[in-house]
Design an enzyme around this catalytic site. Structure first.
Site, mmCIF file in Angstrom:
data_model
loop_
_atom_site.group_PDB
_atom_site.id
_atom_site.type_symbol
_atom_site.label_atom_id
_atom_site.label_comp_id
_atom_site.label_asym_id
_atom_site.label_seq_id
_atom_site.Cartn_x
_atom_site.Cartn_y
_atom_site.Cartn_z
ATOM 1 N N SER A 106 -4.790 1.539 -4.773
ATOM 2 C CA SER A 106 -3.663 1.051 -5.566
ATOM 3 C C SER A 106 -4.227 0.264 -6.751
ATOM 4 O O SER A 106 -5.398 -0.145 -6.732
ATOM 5 C CB SER A 106 -2.788 0.126 -4.704
ATOM 6 O OG SER A 106 -1.867 -0.627 -5.481
ATOM 7 N N TYR A 149 -1.517 -6.498 1.760
ATOM 8 C CA TYR A 149 -1.604 -5.205 1.069
ATOM 9 C C TYR A 149 -2.778 -5.207 0.087
ATOM 10 O O TYR A 149 -3.570 -4.262 0.033
ATOM 11 C CB TYR A 149 -0.290 -4.940 0.337
ATOM 12 C CG TYR A 149 -0.188 -3.589 -0.332
ATOM 13 C CD1 TYR A 149 0.270 -2.479 0.378
ATOM 14 C CD2 TYR A 149 -0.523 -3.421 -1.669
ATOM 15 C CE1 TYR A 149 0.374 -1.231 -0.226
ATOM 16 C CE2 TYR A 149 -0.418 -2.185 -2.291
ATOM 17 C CZ TYR A 149 0.037 -1.096 -1.563
ATOM 18 O OH TYR A 149 0.136 0.130 -2.179
#
Length: 276
Positions: free
Chosen positions: A155, A169
């Site tokens: 990401s 995350y």
């Protein structure tokens, strides 16, 4: 001829979203597909996850490309389940050339309120699950001697600190980048390439849901997709709120193909200028 004729790709999180898009895209270029998904809910995830019906639809869409597919319901948190899924794919197709470790979840909490279970689920799925998705196929890939391509989904938050409330995350996605670089070093003598794709927000069920709308637009009692869109427009440099799954699949296809035959240990950012 497709760019992946004769190749076999194992894809996790294949029931919908990016994983389904990857499966269809690689199949369209000639690859046979091993599609793996939990096809169930994780309690700490605040939105609806994929179902067995979603996985069945991926099968139909791949078969519509006139390619073979094996689908399995397996939890990437379970190394034995991923070993069994890999063995099933090898039994069906004889080899694995491409691994797309794509399965992942999203959740959020302020740091003081983060429960141990929410932290554990995130790391177990988004980091350990990536490892468990890759490791079972490595011996067969090395022994076959035909090289290969491993693509790990990270990401933009694997390269920056991210917005608040996604500490677990961010930690997991940074870990994925480190894992890719380490594997790239070890597997290079076997001509097995390892890279990450690092997207900005992608228009899938992971971000298109009421829970995340409320996270990003907390001042409205019932924010809509349009409200959410306005916030995201300020996060990318290009004037778009999010990219489409196909944009990420195009990057995955490139990394899987011989077009990227000398690319390994890199982060391929598809972020509409988010990190610029």
């Amino acid at each position: 001829m497709g760019r992946l004729d004769g190749k076999v790709a194992l894809i996790t999180g294949a029931a919908r979203g990016q994983g389904r898009s990857h499966a269809i895209t690689l199949a369209r270029e000639g690859a046979e597909i091993i599609a793996v998904d939990l096809a169930g809910q994780v309690e700490s995830v605040p939105y609806e996850m994929a179902t067995p019906a979603d996985l069945a639809q991926t099968v139909k869409l791949v078969e519509a490309e006139d390619r073979r597919i094996v689908s399995l319901e397996a939890d990437v948190r379970d190394p034995e389940a991923m070993q069994a899924a890999t063995e099933r794919g090898l039994a069906e197709f004889g080899h694995i050339d491409i691994i797309c470790a794509n399965a992942g979840i999203s959740s959020w909490d302020p740091a003081p309120d983060m429960s141990p279970q929410r932290w554990r689920d995130m790391i177990d799925i988004n980091l350990s699950g990536v490892w468990y998705s890759v490791q079972p196929a490595l011996t067969s890939m090395i022994e076959r001697g035909a090289g290969g391509s491993i693509i790990l989904t990270s990401s933009v938050y694997g390269l920056e600190g991210g917005v608040g409330r996604v500490h677990h995350y961010v930690a997991a996605k940074h870990g994925v980048v480190g894992l890719a670089k380490s594997l790239a070093n070890e597997l290079a003598p076997h001509r097995i390439r390892v890279n990450t794709v690092n997207p900005t927000f992608v228009a899938t069920g992971m971000i298109q849901n009421d829970a995340i709308y409320k996270l990003f637009v907390p001042d409205l009692p019932n924010p809509t997709q349009e409200d959410f869109k306005e916030v995201l427009l300020g996060m990318n440099k290009l004037p778009i709120p999010w990219v489409e799954p196909q944009d990420i699949s195009n990057a995955v296809l490139f990394l899987a193909s011989d077009d990227a035959r000398y690319i390994t240990g890199t982060t391929l950012v598809v972020d509409a200028g988010h990190l610029a």
